[in-house]
Scaffold this active site. Structure first.
Site, PDB file in Angstrom:
ATOM      1  N   SER A  66       0.833  -1.208   0.000  1.00  0.00           N
ATOM      2  CA  SER A  66       0.000   0.000   0.000  1.00  0.00           C
ATOM      3  C   SER A  66       0.863   1.251   0.000  1.00  0.00           C
ATOM      4  O   SER A  66       0.382   2.314  -0.362  1.00  0.00           O
ATOM      5  CB  SER A  66      -0.834   0.065   1.279  1.00  0.00           C
TER       6      SER A  66
ATOM      7  N   HIS B  85      -1.626  -2.861  -7.025  1.00  0.00           N
ATOM      8  CA  HIS B  85      -2.276  -2.483  -5.773  1.00  0.00           C
ATOM      9  C   HIS B  85      -3.794  -2.579  -5.868  1.00  0.00           C
ATOM     10  O   HIS B  85      -4.450  -1.705  -6.431  1.00  0.00           O
ATOM     11  CB  HIS B  85      -1.820  -1.058  -5.384  1.00  0.00           C
TER      12      HIS B  85
ATOM     13  N   GLU C 174      -4.240  -0.025  -8.864  1.00  0.00           N
ATOM     14  CA  GLU C 174      -3.156   0.887  -9.251  1.00  0.00           C
ATOM     15  C   GLU C 174      -1.995   0.019  -9.741  1.00  0.00           C
ATOM     16  O   GLU C 174      -1.599  -0.930  -9.051  1.00  0.00           O
ATOM     17  CB  GLU C 174      -2.692   1.728  -8.054  1.00  0.00           C
TER      18      GLU C 174
ATOM     19  N   ASN D 112      -3.689   5.982  -1.580  1.00  0.00           N
ATOM     20  CA  ASN D 112      -3.337   5.936  -0.158  1.00  0.00           C
ATOM     21  C   ASN D 112      -2.703   7.219   0.340  1.00  0.00           C
ATOM     22  O   ASN D 112      -2.829   7.562   1.510  1.00  0.00           O
ATOM     23  CB  ASN D 112      -2.400   4.764   0.116  1.00  0.00           C
TER      24      ASN D 112
END
Ligand code: NAI
Length: 284
Positions: A121, A142, A154, A192
């Site tokens: 992350s 991700h 991602e 994130n």
């Protein structure tokens, strides 16, 4: 290398994310093998997949036949040596040394063109790649939680990642019904990094006693967020969310805007990790 050459997917870590990723890969018709060190985690991951598939059938999103076929495509193992695959997606704890150790082992036992993807992350892909022999074959993939529902993935190219690896992983994501979006390599990538403030600021509001966690959740949900920050931290895993904040605080040279919370640290120490342990900010 073409997408039709990806037949076998390995997953490392049968936790919150690994189990969900295994499920979507199996539903996409791929052969899946999932590894975890802890027997309990492997069993829990298997149950999570079975429950999610059953819910899918109940809601009419898939047939019983498809759900049985998907489950039969997944092998659960305690031995990392069984992971000889075309691509391996790593989803273990958010710790750089642990991730590098596992990926190094996978590099040794797999073909030199095996793609290694990490679901990190917050850790830059180039940082993880710096510990590997074949950094060209490492990529960030991700997924978002819950992995079997959220469409976004991602895709992050490290400094040395080969273009062909990017293409294969983009196509693989599409074949899993996901929406791949390319982002540059940076701590926390895009989602994130921006979302960090949703958690960090809410925890500061709680620490200052401005409102309790239920009220903060209610206010933000009334404002339009699907889930309040404390419910979301419980879903993500309070431990995982805290590790991500810690990694980002370090990566941005201790910028106070990413400062981790003492309240969250205490929850981690107490084992109140959210839904996965039955207790976090709420009880389950
Ligand atoms: P988790 O704590 O639910 O699961 C991690 C699993 O890895 C556990 O089952 C554990 O037994 C296993 N594990 C730990 N060390 C291992 C090793 N050396 N070999 C094999 N298995 C090992 O964690 P979660 O939430 O699934 O996170 C995994 C990764 O995915 C982390 O990098 C996290 O940052 C990332 N991530 C998490 C999201 C979330 O919402 N929880 C969302 C997107 C990414």
């Amino acid at each position: 290398m073409a997408i039709n050459e990806i037949k076998k997917v390995g997953i490392i870590g049968a936790g919150t994310m690994g189990a969900g990723i295994a499920q979507v890969a199996a539903l996409a018709g791929l052969e899946v093998i999932i590894f975890d060190l802890a027997s309990e985690a492997l069993k829990k991951g298997e149950n999570q997949i079975k429950n999610n598939l059953a819910k899918g059938v109940e809601k009419g999103k898939l047939t019983v036949e498809d759900s049985v076929k998907a489950l039969n495509r997944i092998v659960f193992t305690h031995s990392i040596r069984d992971l000889i695959c075309d691509i391996i997606i790593e989803a273990v704890v958010e710790k750089l040394d642990v991730k590098i150790d596992i990926l190094k082992q996978l590099e040794i036992q797999n073909d030199k063109e095996c793609i290694l993807a990490t679901n990190t992350s917050s850790i830059p892909i180039t940082k993880i790649a710096s510990g590997l022999t074949r950094p060209e074959y490492l990529i960030g993939m991700h997924f978002f939680n819950p992995a079997h529902i959220m469409k976004l993935v991602e895709i992050i190219k490290g400094a040395d990642t080969k273009e062909i690896v990017v293409e294969v992983v983009k196509n693989l994501s599409l074949s899993m019904g996901k929406t791949p979006v390319m982002v540059r390599d940076a701590p926390g990538f895009v989602v994130n990094r921006v979302a960090r403030h949703f958690y960090v600021e809410s925890l500061k509001v709680l620490e200052e006693g401005v409102a309790d966690h239920e009220s903060i959740d209610q206010l933000l949900e009334s404002y339009g967020f699907k889930m309040g920050p404390f419910k979301l931290m419980d879903l993500i895993g309070v431990d995982t969310n805290h590790s991500v904040t810690q990694r980002m605080f370090e990566s941005f040279y201790y910028d106070p805007k990413f400062r981790p919370s003492r309240i969250q640290q205490q929850k981690v120490d107490a084992g109140h990790w959210g839904r996965k342990t039955g207790k976090g900010f709420y009880e389950y």
